[in-house]
Write a protein that holds these residues in place. Structure first.
Motif, short mmCIF file in Angstrom:
data_model
loop_
_atom_site.label_atom_id
_atom_site.label_comp_id
_atom_site.label_asym_id
_atom_site.label_seq_id
_atom_site.Cartn_x
_atom_site.Cartn_y
_atom_site.Cartn_z
N ARG A 1 -4.21 -8.31 0.80
CA ARG A 1 -3.18 -8.85 -0.10
C ARG A 1 -3.06 -8.00 -1.36
NH1 ARG A 1 -3.17 -14.21 -3.61
NH2 ARG A 1 -0.94 -14.39 -3.92
N ARG B 1 -0.21 -8.70 3.24
CA ARG B 1 0.59 -9.61 2.42
C ARG B 1 0.84 -8.89 1.10
NH1 ARG B 1 1.34 -14.18 3.91
NH2 ARG B 1 0.22 -15.87 4.82
N THR C 1 0.03 -3.24 7.63
CA THR C 1 -0.35 -3.66 8.97
C THR C 1 0.08 -5.11 9.19
OG1 THR C 1 -2.54 -4.42 8.30
CG2 THR C 1 -2.33 -2.09 8.92
N SER C 2 -0.19 -5.62 10.36
CA SER C 2 0.26 -6.98 10.71
C SER C 2 -0.43 -8.05 9.88
CB SER C 2 0.00 -7.24 12.20
OG SER C 2 -1.37 -7.11 12.49
N THR C 3 -1.57 -7.75 9.26
CA THR C 3 -2.30 -8.73 8.44
C THR C 3 -1.99 -8.58 6.95
OG1 THR C 3 -4.21 -7.26 8.32
CG2 THR C 3 -4.19 -8.90 10.10
N ASN D 1 -4.14 -3.88 4.67
CA ASN D 1 -4.50 -4.89 5.67
C ASN D 1 -4.63 -6.25 5.00
OD1 ASN D 1 -4.94 -3.00 7.90
ND2 ASN D 1 -6.69 -2.31 6.72
N ALA E 1 3.60 -8.51 9.26
CA ALA E 1 3.28 -8.30 7.84
C ALA E 1 4.19 -9.17 6.99
CB ALA E 1 3.46 -6.83 7.48
N GLU F 1 -8.80 -6.52 5.12
CA GLU F 1 -8.19 -7.83 5.41
C GLU F 1 -8.63 -8.91 4.43
OE1 GLU F 1 -8.03 -9.29 9.42
OE2 GLU F 1 -8.00 -7.26 10.22
N SER F 2 -9.86 -8.84 3.94
CA SER F 2 -10.36 -9.86 3.02
C SER F 2 -10.09 -9.50 1.55
CB SER F 2 -11.86 -10.05 3.23
OG SER F 2 -12.55 -8.86 2.92
#
Length: 163
Positions: A102, A119, A115-117, A100, A135, A84-85
């Motif tokens: 970018r 980009r 996933t939903s996070t 997850n 997403a 995510e990060s």
């Protein structure tokens, strides 16, 4: 059971003819250890690039990579998980891609999952794709039976045209 007693018998008799007996067990031991060494070698653990790590350059492995930091360059792996990060600026090529975080660049994979996070800003070339609700994706999606190898052919074709 009879073979066990034969295995035990050459040990004591091996003490008497030291030259002949050690030569026979020595080749057998490396073969057994080589065979055993190849079995666990099949699945090494995934490499982890932590959140405070910034890499400039390309990465290539036949193993798995978990990215939590920032990568400016292309990544090629078997299984690539973008945390995510994480931020990737470059092309991503992997058998399995789980996003997850970018990605700014093209994504090529047999299985691609946003996933939903996630980009993603760039094109996705895949065999199978899953995009979860939430997403963010800007680009085109193209399905190919072999997205990994067609990238090599696609890159070779423009080079041939320009020459």
């Amino acid at each position: 059971m009879f073979s066990k007693s034969k295995i035990n018998e050459p040990g004591p008799s091996a003490d008497k003819p030291k030259t002949a007996a050690p030569a026979s067990p020595a080749p057998a031991a490396p073969k057994a250890s080589e065979f055993k060494a190849s079995a666990p070698k099949a699945k090494p653990p995934a490499s982890l690039l932590s959140a405070d790590l910034h890499i400039t350059g390309n990465m290539k492995t036949t193993g798995d990579i978990n990215v939590e930091g920032t990568v400016e360059g292309d990544i090629r792996a078997h299984l690539l998980t973008i945390g995510e990060s994480a931020t990737i600026k470059g092309e991503v090529i992997a058998d399995d891609v789980v996003v997850n975080g970018r990605i700014v660049g093209r994504v090529r994979g047999l299985k691609v999952r946003l996933t939903s996070t996630a980009r993603v800003e760039g094109d996705i070339i895949h065999k199978t794709i899953a995009i979860e609700s939430g997403a963010h994706f800007e680009g085109s999606v193209q399905r190919q039976d072999d997205p990994l190898n067609s990238g090599g052919k696609g890159a070779a074709a423009p080079a041939a045209k320009s020459e």
